[in-house]
Design a protein around this motif. Structure first.
Motif, PDB file in Angstrom:
ATOM      1  N   ALA A 146       0.842  -1.201   0.000  1.00  0.00           N
ATOM      2  CA  ALA A 146       0.000   0.000   0.000  1.00  0.00           C
ATOM      3  C   ALA A 146       0.876   1.249   0.000  1.00  0.00           C
ATOM      4  O   ALA A 146       1.951   1.268   0.603  1.00  0.00           O
ATOM      5  N   VAL A 147       0.390   2.269  -0.680  1.00  0.00           N
ATOM      6  CA  VAL A 147       1.057   3.564  -0.667  1.00  0.00           C
ATOM      7  C   VAL A 147       0.248   4.479   0.236  1.00  0.00           C
ATOM      8  O   VAL A 147      -0.959   4.659   0.037  1.00  0.00           O
ATOM      9  N   LEU A 148       0.900   5.042   1.250  1.00  0.00           N
ATOM     10  CA  LEU A 148       0.231   5.907   2.213  1.00  0.00           C
ATOM     11  C   LEU A 148       0.775   7.325   2.116  1.00  0.00           C
ATOM     12  O   LEU A 148       1.953   7.523   1.822  1.00  0.00           O
ATOM     13  N   LYS A 149      -0.079   8.282   2.393  1.00  0.00           N
ATOM     14  CA  LYS A 149       0.324   9.686   2.392  1.00  0.00           C
ATOM     15  C   LYS A 149      -0.123  10.301   3.715  1.00  0.00           C
ATOM     16  O   LYS A 149      -1.142   9.905   4.277  1.00  0.00           O
ATOM     17  N   VAL A 150       0.638  11.287   4.186  1.00  0.00           N
ATOM     18  CA  VAL A 150       0.318  11.965   5.449  1.00  0.00           C
ATOM     19  C   VAL A 150       0.108  13.449   5.172  1.00  0.00           C
ATOM     20  O   VAL A 150       0.912  14.081   4.487  1.00  0.00           O
ATOM     21  N   ILE A 151      -0.992  13.983   5.709  1.00  0.00           N
ATOM     22  CA  ILE A 151      -1.241  15.424   5.653  1.00  0.00           C
ATOM     23  C   ILE A 151      -1.371  15.947   7.081  1.00  0.00           C
ATOM     24  O   ILE A 151      -1.683  15.192   7.999  1.00  0.00           O
ATOM     25  N   GLU A 152      -1.119  17.208   7.242  1.00  0.00           N
ATOM     26  CA  GLU A 152      -1.204  17.833   8.565  1.00  0.00           C
ATOM     27  C   GLU A 152      -2.396  18.783   8.583  1.00  0.00           C
ATOM     28  O   GLU A 152      -2.575  19.587   7.674  1.00  0.00           O
ATOM     29  N   ILE A 153      -3.204  18.683   9.626  1.00  0.00           N
ATOM     30  CA  ILE A 153      -4.416  19.482   9.771  1.00  0.00           C
ATOM     31  C   ILE A 153      -4.402  20.182  11.130  1.00  0.00           C
ATOM     32  O   ILE A 153      -4.045  19.578  12.137  1.00  0.00           O
ATOM     33  N   LEU A 154      -4.821  21.421  11.156  1.00  0.00           N
ATOM     34  CA  LEU A 154      -5.013  22.158  12.403  1.00  0.00           C
ATOM     35  C   LEU A 154      -6.514  22.309  12.613  1.00  0.00           C
ATOM     36  O   LEU A 154      -7.236  22.674  11.682  1.00  0.00           O
ATOM     37  N   ALA A 155      -6.989  22.023  13.823  1.00  0.00           N
ATOM     38  CA  ALA A 155      -8.422  22.138  14.112  1.00  0.00           C
ATOM     39  C   ALA A 155      -8.608  22.662  15.528  1.00  0.00           C
ATOM     40  O   ALA A 155      -7.709  22.572  16.364  1.00  0.00           O
ATOM     41  N   ASN A 156      -9.798  23.185  15.792  1.00  0.00           N
ATOM     42  CA  ASN A 156     -10.088  23.687  17.137  1.00  0.00           C
ATOM     43  C   ASN A 156     -11.508  23.359  17.556  1.00  0.00           C
ATOM     44  O   ASN A 156     -12.332  22.972  16.744  1.00  0.00           O
ATOM     45  N   SER A 157     -11.765  23.507  18.852  1.00  0.00           N
ATOM     46  CA  SER A 157     -13.073  23.205  19.421  1.00  0.00           C
ATOM     47  C   SER A 157     -13.263  24.019  20.692  1.00  0.00           C
ATOM     48  O   SER A 157     -12.297  24.303  21.403  1.00  0.00           O
TER      49      SER A 157
END
Length: 66
Positions: free
Chosen positions: A2-13
Motif C-alpha cells: 500500500a502507498v500511504l500519504k500523510v497530511i497535517e491538519i489544524l483544528a479547534n473546538s
C-alpha cells in the motif's frame, strides 16, 4: 504493498481536544478518502479570564493512495 500519504491538519473546538480531533478527521474526509489513522501531534489551548476558551490540535492524518 500500500502507498500511504500523510497530511497535517489544524483544528479547534470550544469543548475539548477530542472534539477538535474529530472535527479534523471529519473535515479532511470531505476531500480525502481512505483515511487509515490520525496522530495527535500537538495540543494547545487559548485562555481567557483564567479559563480555557478554545482547544486546538495539530494532527497528522494518514490515508491510502489508490
Amino acid at each position: 504493498m500500500a502507498v500511504l500519504k500523510v497530511i497535517e491538519i489544524l483544528a479547534n473546538s470550544d469543548t475539548g481536544w477530542e472534539d477538535a480531533a474529530k472535527k479534523a478527521v471529519s473535515e479532511a474526509s470531505k476531500s480525502v478518502k481512505n483515511i487509515k489513522s490520525v496522530y495527535i501531534n500537538e495540543q494547545s489551548a487559548t485562555v481567557e479570564d483564567g479559563k480555557i476558551k478554545n482547544y486546538r490540535v495539530n494532527v497528522k492524518i494518514t490515508f491510502e493512495v489508490k
